[in-house]
Design an enzyme around this catalytic site. Structure first.
Site, PDB file in Angstrom:
ATOM      1  CD  GLN A   1       8.532   7.641   1.135  1.00 20.79           C
ATOM      2  OE1 GLN A   1       9.244   7.424   0.175  1.00 20.79           O
ATOM      3  NE2 GLN A   1       7.650   6.758   1.556  1.00 20.79           N
TER       4      GLN A   1
ATOM      5  CG  HIS B   1      -0.486   7.152  -1.746  1.00 18.38           C
ATOM      6  ND1 HIS B   1       0.038   6.943  -2.992  1.00 18.38           N
ATOM      7  CD2 HIS B   1       0.401   7.947  -1.105  1.00 18.38           C
ATOM      8  CE1 HIS B   1       1.193   7.583  -3.092  1.00 18.38           C
ATOM      9  NE2 HIS B   1       1.434   8.183  -1.959  1.00 18.38           N
TER      10      HIS B   1
ATOM     11  CG  ASP C   1       1.935  12.110   5.508  1.00 20.72           C
ATOM     12  OD1 ASP C   1       1.770  10.989   5.012  1.00 20.72           O
ATOM     13  OD2 ASP C   1       2.724  12.335   6.447  1.00 20.72           O
TER      14      ASP C   1
ATOM     15  CE  LYS D   1       3.334  11.495  -2.184  1.00 23.62           C
ATOM     16  NZ  LYS D   1       3.717  12.213  -0.982  1.00 23.62           N
TER      17      LYS D   1
HETATM   18  P1  IMP Z   1      11.558   5.534   6.759  1.00 25.18           P
HETATM   19  O1  IMP Z   1      11.191   5.911   5.363  1.00 25.18           O
HETATM   20  O2  IMP Z   1      10.630   4.525   7.372  1.00 25.18           O
HETATM   21  O3  IMP Z   1      12.998   5.168   6.901  1.00 25.18           O
HETATM   22  O4  IMP Z   1      11.373   6.859   7.665  1.00 25.18           O
HETATM   23  C1  IMP Z   1      12.211   7.988   7.539  1.00 25.18           C
HETATM   24  C2  IMP Z   1      11.447   9.284   7.716  1.00 25.18           C
HETATM   25  O5  IMP Z   1      10.545   9.455   6.626  1.00 25.18           O
HETATM   26  C3  IMP Z   1      10.577   9.325   8.983  1.00 25.18           C
HETATM   27  O6  IMP Z   1      10.554  10.667   9.454  1.00 25.18           O
HETATM   28  C4  IMP Z   1       9.206   8.935   8.479  1.00 25.18           C
HETATM   29  O7  IMP Z   1       8.189   9.433   9.304  1.00 25.18           O
HETATM   30  C5  IMP Z   1       9.211   9.609   7.119  1.00 25.18           C
HETATM   31  N1  IMP Z   1       8.306   8.985   6.154  1.00 25.18           N
HETATM   32  C6  IMP Z   1       8.468   7.834   5.481  1.00 25.18           C
HETATM   33  N2  IMP Z   1       7.437   7.594   4.653  1.00 25.18           N
HETATM   34  C7  IMP Z   1       6.596   8.633   4.785  1.00 25.18           C
HETATM   35  C8  IMP Z   1       5.357   8.990   4.158  1.00 25.18           C
HETATM   36  O8  IMP Z   1       4.820   8.305   3.279  1.00 25.18           O
HETATM   37  N3  IMP Z   1       4.801  10.163   4.581  1.00 25.18           N
HETATM   38  C9  IMP Z   1       5.388  10.959   5.499  1.00 25.18           C
HETATM   39  N4  IMP Z   1       6.542  10.673   6.096  1.00 25.18           N
HETATM   40  C10 IMP Z   1       7.152   9.524   5.744  1.00 25.18           C
END
Ligand code: IMP
Length: 429
Positions: A223, A41, A13, A16
């Site tokens: 991410q 995004h 976040d 990007k």
């Molecule tokens: P998952 O990717 O859904 O398995 O989540 C795993 C961790 O990554 C969690 O803490 C989510 O909040 C974080 N996360 C996944 N995608 C994003 C993103 O695009 N931005 C910020 N955090 C993310």
């Protein structure tokens, strides 16, 4: 001609979307190489706001979008997103959107497992997006995943579903969650197949041709480094490698073709989900940053945790992520604060650290060591040159550069695409 990879340098976040959009306007192809529809995004172009999750941002600029093999694709989420942006006037036809035939699919059972496991973890939950990202990657490395190319082979699909359901229904039953029925899943996949397959191809071949023709390729990370499954704050991470090296393996191109690595960092720090966050502010300043920065998740709407800029963490991200230049975003959110803090290292059990160690206990116990800086009273919002910034704001940026050991090559001063200070063009490096 240089290519560029853009990755997050904190916990995601970082803004990007805007930087990628800005770079996409100067690229020929934009490639997603990891993650899935857990990413969010937001792109503001004129009076249109596009919320993209799985689609490469370049589509907004009419560029060719490629979803690489390293991405996990929920076909229903993808088609819904395509419908949404098509209604906003974007071309997402097979001529504009190519999908790796060897990319892994996310099925409804992956989301169900993700959510059931999170519920079972209680207080120790990871705070996932609940979209099935982790379980889909698990299936990929366990060699039982259904991939895009399987949609063309009903018999393969049927066999793979048997194996998948044997595994997942056992797990779901054990977790007290609803199980899945094979025929319904098979019918669903076969119905989706004609909508997905026209986009499928060996994208590595297209990227090879593009590279040889001297086209500009932009690799769009999702991410961020501190959510990388190896280098992040494990286990509070996502399930893919988010560093720039993944641009190569996640799209089928050699590491030498990845090009300039641009890391994106906010001028402060945020995180969604659980896990260590040494500079987190649970006070009025934290709330102020959240309100001013409109810090709510694009995907889940969850409020983001906010804190001071952690230079030790970003320095670590610079090193493991191969970041050659930093794009600093949301400097304007700090406007008017009398005093700013920047974390330069940590103390853990009386010992000093210049980096965040890997052990979860140490990460949780890490106390930030701060350097305090004077704030600025003027506005940085919308500035388009360093000369338009208050002197103290320039000092802040320069200090960050020193501490993270990487130059700030781009500074973003508002959500508007043109409110950007370009120090160095990453495509020209
Ligand atoms: P998952 O990717 O859904 O398995 O989540 C795993 C961790 O990554 C969690 O803490 C989510 O909040 C974080 N996360 C996944 N995608 C994003 C993103 O695009 N931005 C910020 N955090 C993310």
């Amino acid at each position: 001609m240089a290519n560029v990879a853009v990755i997050g340098a904190q916990w995601g976040d970082e803004g990007k979307g805007k930087v990628v959009d800005w770079l996409a306007s100067r690229a020929d192809i934009v490639v997603r190489f990891q993650g899935g529809h857990n990413a969010g995004h937001t792109l503001v172009v004129g009076n249109q706001t596009y919320k993209l999750s799985l689609l490469p941002s370049g589509l907004v600029r009419g560029k060719l979008g490629v979803i690489g093999n390293g991405v996990v694709i929920d076909p229903e989420a993808l088609l819904a997103e395509m419908d949404r942006v098509r209604a906003q006037g974007l071309d997402v036809s097979p001529a504009k959107l190519r999908i790796a035939e060897n990319a892994t699919l996310i099925l409804p059972l992956h989301g169900a497992i993700d959510r059931a496991r999170e519920a079972a973890r209680g207080d120790r939950r990871i705070g996932t997006t609940g979209r099935g990202i982790g379980p889909a990657y698990e299936d990929k490395v366990a060699r039982r995943a259904i991939r895009v190319c399987d949609l063309a082979e009903p018999a393969t699909l049927s066999d793979k579903l048997d194996e998948l359901l044997l595994h997942h229904n056992t797990l779901l039953r054990g977790l007290g969650a609803e199980t899945f029925e094979k025929q319904a899943l098979l019918d669903r996949l076969l119905a989706l197949a004609p909508l997905i397959l026209p986009h499928a191809e060996p994208v590595w071949e297209r990227l090879d041709q593009a590279r040889r023709a001297g086209q500009r390729i932009l690799f769009e990370g999702a991410q961020a480094v501190m959510l990388d499954v190896d280098h992040g704050t494990y286990p509070y991470v996502t399930s893919s490698n988010t560093i720039a090296a993944t641009a190569a393996s996640g799209s089928g191109i050699g590491p030498g073709a990845v090009g300039f690595v641009l890391g994106i960092a906010k001028a402060y720090c945020t995180r969604v989900g659980s896990g260590p966050f040494p500079t987190e502010l649970l006070d009025a300043t934290g709330r102020l940053l959240g309100e001013r920065g409109r810090e709510f998740g694009t995907v889940t709407g969850r409020p983001r945790r906010c804190g001071w800029f952690d230079a030790a963490l970003v320095r670590q991200a610079v090193k493991v992520g191969g970041i050659q230049g930093l794009a600093l975003t949301k400097l304007d959110v700090l406007d008017g604060l009398a005093e700013l803090r920047v974390c330069t290292g940590y103390t853990i059990g009386g010992q000093s650290f210049t980096h965040l160690p890997a052990a979860p206990g140490a990460q949780a116990a890490a106390q930030p060591v701060y350097e305090t800086m004077e704030g600025w009273s003027g506005s940085t919002r919308g500035a388009r040159s360093f000369a338009q910034l208050p002197a103290q704001a320039v000092k802040y940026v320069k200090r960050i550069e020193e501490l993270v050991e990487a130059p700030v090559t781009l500074l973003s001063t508002s959500p508007e695409r043109d409110d950007t200070i370009l120090v160095r063009d990453p495509f020209e490096d």
